[in-house]
Design a protein around this motif. Structure first.
Motif, PDB file in Angstrom:
ATOM      1  N   ASP A 181       0.823  -1.211   0.000  1.00 51.32           N
ATOM      2  CA  ASP A 181       0.000   0.000   0.000  1.00 51.32           C
ATOM      3  C   ASP A 181       0.859   1.264   0.000  1.00 51.32           C
ATOM      4  OD1 ASP A 181      -2.291  -1.502  -0.068  1.00 51.32           O
ATOM      5  OD2 ASP A 181      -2.744  -1.284   2.063  1.00 51.32           O
ATOM      6  N   GLN A 182       1.965   1.252   0.745  1.00 53.90           N
ATOM      7  CA  GLN A 182       2.857   2.413   0.754  1.00 53.90           C
ATOM      8  C   GLN A 182       3.490   2.643  -0.621  1.00 53.90           C
ATOM      9  OE1 GLN A 182       5.465   1.389   4.015  1.00 53.90           O
ATOM     10  NE2 GLN A 182       4.212   2.497   5.501  1.00 53.90           N
ATOM     11  N   MET A 183       3.856   1.568  -1.305  1.00 52.26           N
ATOM     12  CA  MET A 183       4.431   1.707  -2.641  1.00 52.26           C
ATOM     13  C   MET A 183       3.403   2.247  -3.627  1.00 52.26           C
ATOM     14  SD  MET A 183       6.926  -1.590  -3.100  1.00 52.26           S
ATOM     15  CE  MET A 183       7.166  -1.211  -4.814  1.00 52.26           C
ATOM     16  N   ILE A 184       2.185   1.707  -3.581  1.00 50.52           N
ATOM     17  CA  ILE A 184       1.131   2.182  -4.481  1.00 50.52           C
ATOM     18  C   ILE A 184       0.860   3.661  -4.219  1.00 50.52           C
ATOM     19  CG2 ILE A 184      -1.342   2.006  -5.005  1.00 50.52           C
ATOM     20  CD1 ILE A 184      -1.082  -1.028  -4.539  1.00 50.52           C
ATOM     21  N   ALA A 185       0.785   4.053  -2.949  1.00 50.95           N
ATOM     22  CA  ALA A 185       0.540   5.459  -2.606  1.00 50.95           C
ATOM     23  C   ALA A 185       1.661   6.351  -3.137  1.00 50.95           C
ATOM     24  CB  ALA A 185       0.396   5.622  -1.099  1.00 50.95           C
ATOM     25  N   SER A 186       2.894   5.901  -3.028  1.00 47.33           N
ATOM     26  CA  SER A 186       4.026   6.691  -3.545  1.00 47.33           C
ATOM     27  C   SER A 186       3.925   6.856  -5.055  1.00 47.33           C
ATOM     28  CB  SER A 186       5.348   6.010  -3.195  1.00 47.33           C
ATOM     29  OG  SER A 186       5.526   5.962  -1.812  1.00 47.33           O
ATOM     30  N   TYR A 187       3.578   5.783  -5.756  1.00 42.91           N
ATOM     31  CA  TYR A 187       3.438   5.862  -7.216  1.00 42.91           C
ATOM     32  C   TYR A 187       2.274   6.764  -7.617  1.00 42.91           C
ATOM     33  CZ  TYR A 187       6.710   1.934  -7.595  1.00 42.91           C
ATOM     34  OH  TYR A 187       7.804   1.121  -7.525  1.00 42.91           O
ATOM     35  N   LEU A 188       1.164   6.693  -6.867  1.00 39.63           N
ATOM     36  CA  LEU A 188       0.018   7.546  -7.177  1.00 39.63           C
ATOM     37  C   LEU A 188       0.352   9.021  -6.944  1.00 39.63           C
ATOM     38  CD1 LEU A 188      -2.865   5.393  -5.655  1.00 39.63           C
ATOM     39  CD2 LEU A 188      -2.446   5.858  -8.089  1.00 39.63           C
ATOM     40  N   ALA A 189       1.115   9.320  -5.896  1.00 40.25           N
ATOM     41  CA  ALA A 189       1.525  10.705  -5.633  1.00 40.25           C
ATOM     42  C   ALA A 189       2.442  11.192  -6.755  1.00 40.25           C
ATOM     43  CB  ALA A 189       2.227  10.810  -4.284  1.00 40.25           C
ATOM     44  N   GLU A 190       3.354  10.344  -7.177  1.00 37.64           N
ATOM     45  CA  GLU A 190       4.274  10.743  -8.252  1.00 37.64           C
ATOM     46  C   GLU A 190       3.536  10.938  -9.572  1.00 37.64           C
ATOM     47  OE1 GLU A 190       8.556   9.599 -10.111  1.00 37.64           O
ATOM     48  OE2 GLU A 190       8.017   8.975  -8.100  1.00 37.64           O
ATOM     49  N   GLU A 191       2.525  10.103  -9.838  1.00 35.92           N
ATOM     50  CA  GLU A 191       1.768  10.258 -11.073  1.00 35.92           C
ATOM     51  C   GLU A 191       1.092  11.627 -11.131  1.00 35.92           C
ATOM     52  OE1 GLU A 191      -2.036   8.433 -13.485  1.00 35.92           O
ATOM     53  OE2 GLU A 191      -1.995   8.367 -11.301  1.00 35.92           O
ATOM     54  N   SER A 192       0.463  12.038 -10.037  1.00 34.58           N
ATOM     55  CA  SER A 192      -0.199  13.336 -10.006  1.00 34.58           C
ATOM     56  C   SER A 192       0.819  14.468 -10.164  1.00 34.58           C
ATOM     57  CB  SER A 192      -0.989  13.495  -8.708  1.00 34.58           C
ATOM     58  OG  SER A 192      -1.756  14.679  -8.731  1.00 34.58           O
ATOM     59  N   MET A 193       1.958  14.356  -9.479  1.00 34.76           N
ATOM     60  CA  MET A 193       2.999  15.391  -9.582  1.00 34.76           C
ATOM     61  C   MET A 193       3.520  15.482 -11.010  1.00 34.76           C
ATOM     62  SD  MET A 193       4.603  17.738  -7.855  1.00 34.76           S
ATOM     63  CE  MET A 193       4.525  17.307  -6.125  1.00 34.76           C
ATOM     64  N   GLU A 194       3.716  14.350 -11.667  1.00 31.77           N
ATOM     65  CA  GLU A 194       4.196  14.356 -13.050  1.00 31.77           C
ATOM     66  C   GLU A 194       3.154  14.959 -13.995  1.00 31.77           C
ATOM     67  OE1 GLU A 194       7.252  13.743 -14.156  1.00 31.77           O
ATOM     68  OE2 GLU A 194       7.832  13.416 -12.090  1.00 31.77           O
ATOM     69  N   ALA A 195       1.866  14.720 -13.736  1.00 34.93           N
ATOM     70  CA  ALA A 195       0.815  15.324 -14.560  1.00 34.93           C
ATOM     71  C   ALA A 195       0.830  16.846 -14.408  1.00 34.93           C
ATOM     72  CB  ALA A 195      -0.550  14.757 -14.176  1.00 34.93           C
ATOM     73  N   ILE A 196       1.066  17.342 -13.196  1.00 38.00           N
ATOM     74  CA  ILE A 196       1.139  18.786 -12.957  1.00 38.00           C
ATOM     75  C   ILE A 196       2.346  19.375 -13.676  1.00 38.00           C
ATOM     76  CG2 ILE A 196       1.516  20.542 -11.174  1.00 38.00           C
ATOM     77  CD1 ILE A 196      -0.034  18.578  -9.268  1.00 38.00           C
ATOM     78  N   LYS A 197       3.493  18.714 -13.558  1.00 41.14           N
ATOM     79  CA  LYS A 197       4.702  19.201 -14.241  1.00 41.14           C
ATOM     80  C   LYS A 197       4.540  19.143 -15.755  1.00 41.14           C
ATOM     81  CE  LYS A 197       8.011  18.098 -10.605  1.00 41.14           C
ATOM     82  NZ  LYS A 197       9.179  17.281 -10.222  1.00 41.14           N
ATOM     83  N   ASN A 198       3.882  18.110 -16.249  1.00 40.82           N
ATOM     84  CA  ASN A 198       3.646  18.001 -17.691  1.00 40.82           C
ATOM     85  C   ASN A 198       2.761  19.139 -18.182  1.00 40.82           C
ATOM     86  OD1 ASN A 198       3.877  16.619 -20.230  1.00 40.82           O
ATOM     87  ND2 ASN A 198       1.755  15.969 -19.932  1.00 40.82           N
ATOM     88  N   SER A 199       1.756  19.499 -17.396  1.00 42.83           N
ATOM     89  CA  SER A 199       0.899  20.627 -17.745  1.00 42.83           C
ATOM     90  C   SER A 199       1.717  21.908 -17.832  1.00 42.83           C
ATOM     91  CB  SER A 199      -0.216  20.779 -16.713  1.00 42.83           C
ATOM     92  OG  SER A 199      -1.000  21.912 -16.986  1.00 42.83           O
TER      93      SER A 199
END
Length: 193
Positions: free
Chosen positions: A52-70
């Protein structure tokens, strides 16, 4: 009338287990089996928590990468006019109630606004195992994800006049009754570094 006497002879070499001996043997066997089962159970629980901690870390990074991509797409298209292509990404997403947002690469609407709290932007899992905010046809996951933007100093608001902002992405979930969260913080600037 004659009576015959029946005599039963028992040998002292024939003994059985008494009830006490049987209970002691069962107790010893239960202790021998329960120890490894307890260790295995705790190991499985630890593995689930780590997962669960790994999935949460990946989900946080996905959102951050979407913001940076924008931000990167906006700079490539419009120069450094605005920090993000969609002004509401920073002006609407502050650290106050009903102003949390989320950005996803998998949803049809990239920006989700108006989350009432950090734990109120639930993620759903589609049949292919992809996490998204769309609930239709998907099952609810244990995770909730949201972000907010502050001025680079960590307090105050960030706006399109800002050259640098701080983005906080928070993924939260519960392990039984214990709340957990992963927070990813990054500085976002008007220029690509």
């Amino acid at each position: 009338m004659t009576y015959s006497r029946i005599t039963i002879h028992t040998s002292s070499s024939q003994k059985g287990f008494t009830i006490i001996e049987t209970l002691i043997a069962i107790t010893v066997l239960m202790i021998a089996v329960a120890g490894p089962l307890s260790v295995a159970s705790k190991g499985l629980l630890s593995a689930q928590i780590s997962k669960d901690q790994m999935i949460a870390s990946y989900l946080a990074e996905e959102s951050m990468e979407a913001i940076k991509n924008s931000r990167d797409n906006n700079i490539a298209t419009n120069g450094n006019a605005n920090l993000f292509s969609n002004a509401s990404i920073i002006t609407s997403c502050t650290n106050t109630a009903n102003n949390y947002c989320d950005m996803s690469t998998t949803d049809s609407t990239a920006l989700l606004t108006g989350c009432a709290s950090l734990g109120n932007c639930p993620l759903y899992i589609d049949p292919n195992g992809i996490y998204m905010h769309t609930s239709t046809g998907n099952r609810k996951s244990a995770f909730s994800r949201a972000y907010y933007v502050t001025a680079s100093s960590g307090s105050g608001t960030c706006n399109n006049a800002s050259t640098e902002c701080q983005v906080h992405v928070i993924v939260s979930w519960n392990e039984g009754s214990i709340p957990n969260q992963v927070e990813l913080v990054s500085e976002i600037t008007k220029t690509i570094r």
